[in-house]
Design a protein around this motif. Structure first.
Motif, short mmCIF file in Angstrom:
data_model
loop_
_atom_site.label_atom_id
_atom_site.label_comp_id
_atom_site.label_asym_id
_atom_site.label_seq_id
_atom_site.Cartn_x
_atom_site.Cartn_y
_atom_site.Cartn_z
N GLU A 163 -6.44 -3.30 5.37
CA GLU A 163 -7.10 -4.51 4.88
C GLU A 163 -6.65 -5.69 5.74
O GLU A 163 -5.45 -5.92 5.93
CB GLU A 163 -6.72 -4.76 3.42
N GLU A 182 -10.80 -10.91 2.63
CA GLU A 182 -10.37 -9.54 2.84
C GLU A 182 -11.48 -8.70 3.48
O GLU A 182 -12.65 -8.84 3.14
CB GLU A 182 -9.94 -8.88 1.53
N LYS A 183 -11.09 -7.85 4.42
CA LYS A 183 -12.03 -6.97 5.09
C LYS A 183 -11.35 -5.63 5.33
O LYS A 183 -10.23 -5.58 5.82
CB LYS A 183 -12.50 -7.57 6.41
N ARG A 184 -12.03 -4.55 4.97
CA ARG A 184 -11.47 -3.21 5.16
C ARG A 184 -11.92 -2.68 6.52
O ARG A 184 -13.11 -2.72 6.86
CB ARG A 184 -11.94 -2.28 4.04
N PHE A 244 -4.26 1.88 3.51
CA PHE A 244 -4.86 2.86 2.61
C PHE A 244 -4.72 4.25 3.21
O PHE A 244 -4.81 4.42 4.44
CB PHE A 244 -6.35 2.56 2.40
N GLY A 272 0.81 -1.21 0.00
CA GLY A 272 0.00 0.00 0.00
C GLY A 272 0.84 1.25 0.00
O GLY A 272 2.03 1.24 -0.35
N GLU A 277 -11.73 0.70 8.93
CA GLU A 277 -11.42 2.13 8.99
C GLU A 277 -10.69 2.44 10.30
O GLU A 277 -11.15 2.08 11.39
CB GLU A 277 -12.71 2.97 8.91
N CYS A 325 -6.90 -9.87 6.46
CA CYS A 325 -7.18 -11.16 5.82
C CYS A 325 -6.95 -12.29 6.83
O CYS A 325 -6.09 -12.19 7.71
CB CYS A 325 -6.24 -11.40 4.63
N VAL A 379 -2.64 -8.10 8.60
CA VAL A 379 -2.89 -6.91 7.79
C VAL A 379 -2.11 -7.07 6.50
O VAL A 379 -0.90 -7.33 6.52
CB VAL A 379 -2.44 -5.63 8.54
N THR A 380 -2.80 -6.93 5.37
CA THR A 380 -2.15 -7.12 4.08
C THR A 380 -1.96 -5.83 3.30
O THR A 380 -1.18 -5.79 2.35
CB THR A 380 -2.97 -8.10 3.22
N ARG A 381 -2.69 -4.77 3.67
CA ARG A 381 -2.60 -3.52 2.90
C ARG A 381 -3.01 -2.34 3.77
O ARG A 381 -3.82 -2.50 4.70
CB ARG A 381 -3.50 -3.60 1.66
#
Length: 417
Positions: free
Chosen positions: A228, A243-245, A219, A131, A247, A230, A215-217
């Motif tokens: 993100e 995957e789940k975003r 933002f 990211g 905030e 996983c 955590v993979t990403r």
């Protein structure tokens, strides 16, 4: 002419204990510390729980290290603060330590060295999080520094990656300061921190712990906006479709510590691939005669009491060091071990009271630790449970086992059926 008998590099709990011990064993000692104050990481560890083993009290980090600083000052042991060691040169009968501080460059001549340089934290990039590069991604130690020493809140709504002890403690600390900790995500199927910290820092504050997640990403442009998450499989690889975003305004990373041994490597000290620290004998001397290692520079400890104990041992042996021939024998370990320290014995030294530290590679139920010499069992101890986060300590008289240079010395863990 030497300026000092023992020079200790690092002014944390291990270094302070080493300098005091060296002085008490007749050596002229010096402590070199790169920060403006002694104490190492404990300066910012305001939670209690330190010193239970050593002092029988629940002390905060600054309280614990203050006791050693008081003893250091009582003995008028020299300490150079805000001083960086740029290199170490090996001399025929000692070492030249080249330092830089506000007064310029200085060379210090010393008979022996004690490396008490501690460890550093792994960063988000070292665990391959993809990211952008927004503000708001901190190691747990950095977040602790902001909160406890600078009085600055680094987050209002955060995610913690890794269940290491500093991350767990910061989950509680940030919650107490009013931040919302959305969860602690651990890539392994079992927690990485001490059991007491899991209960006291997470369960007591209703902070969720998600195992086999990572955590993979990240933002965000200027500031972190989301991460993100996983699930991972048994090989620790992210599972597609999970995957789940989430905030948040901060990601706090607590994914392990790396012993600081670049200086050790520069003078030819052999390192153990399992610990990241030097290979040493029962007197905590490295492969370079006259160079000793202790504390988290040797291996990552879970209790500061063990850090101080190894510092005292290294300082004493550095003070008593006399160049002589060595006869070293390797100590081998079975596949159930994550590591064992020390890794060697010097048969010319006094091995009547050797302190070993070890961790298992995975969670093991009822187990038996066995010491074998040339295939014959000479000692054993039973354990009801072994967990990688909880380091084990044992003290053995290695003189009574008839070990020679040609001996096969091996520790093995046998798990009950």
């Amino acid at each position: 002419m030497f300026d000092y008998d023992v020079t200790v590099i690092g002014g944390g709990p291990a270094g302070l204990a080493a300098a005091i011990s060296a002085h008490d064993n007749g050596a002229k000692a010096l402590v070199i510390e790169r920060e403006e104050r002694l104490g190492g990481m404990l300066k910012q560890c305001i939670h209690d729980g330190f010193g239970l083993s050593r002092f029988g009290e629940r002390l905060a980090g600054p309280e614990y290290v203050e006791r050693f600083m008081t003893e250091l000052y009582k003995r008028n042991i020299d300490a150079m603060l805000r001083t960086f060691v740029t290199r170490v040169e090996k001399l025929p009968d000692g070492f030249c330590v080249v330092t830089v501080n506000g007064e310029g460059l200085k060379k210090i001549y010393t008979k022996t060295l004690v490396l008490a340089t501690g460890c550093r934290e792994r960063t988000a990039k070292q665990v391959f999080i993809h990211g952008t590069r927004p503000a708001g991604v901190f190691t747990a130690g950095t977040a602790q520094h902001f909160t406890n020493r600078l009085g600055v809140m680094p987050t209002k709504r955060c995610v913690i990656l890794g269940s290491g002890d500093i991350g767990l403690i910061m989950a509680r600390r940030l919650t107490l300061e009013g931040a919302e900790v959305l969860g602690v995500y651990e890539i392994n199927p079992t927690p990485s921190g001490l059991t007491r910290n899991i209960h006291q820092c997470l369960y007591d504050y209703d902070i969720p712990l998600y195992l086999s997640h990572t955590v993979t990403r990240v933002f965000g442009a200027d500031r972190l906006e989301a991460v993100e998450i996983c699930e991972v499989d048994e090989n620790l690889r992210p599972i597609k479709g999970t995957e789940k975003r989430v905030e948040c305004d901060a990601l706090i990373v607590s994914v392990g510590l790396i012993p600081e041994n670049e200086l050790a490597e520069s003078i030819g000290v052999s390192l153990d691939g399992h610990t990241g620290g030097p290979v040493c004998d029962g007197q905590l001397m490295t492969s370079v005669p006259g160079v000793f290692s202790c504390g988290n520079a040797l291996h990552v400890n879970d209790l500061v009491d063990f850090v101080s104990a190894s510092g005292e041992e290294a300082g004493k042996n550095a003070a008593l060091f006399a160049a002589k021939s060595q006869r070293r024998v390797n100590i081998n370990i079975g596949g159930e071990f994550l590591y064992l320290v020390p890794q060697q014995l010097d048969l010319e030294a006094d091995n009547s009271k050797i302190t070993f530290y070890f961790r298992s590679k995975k969670v093991l139920g009822k187990s038996t630790l066995r010491l074998k010499v040339d295939g014959a069992e000479v000692w054993k101890r039973r354990y009801p449970l072994l967990r990688p986060p909880e380091m084990q300590q044992l003290v053995l008289d290695m003189n009574k086992f008839g070990i020679s240079e040609s001996s096969d010395v091996r520790f093995e863990i046998e798990v009950a059926e």
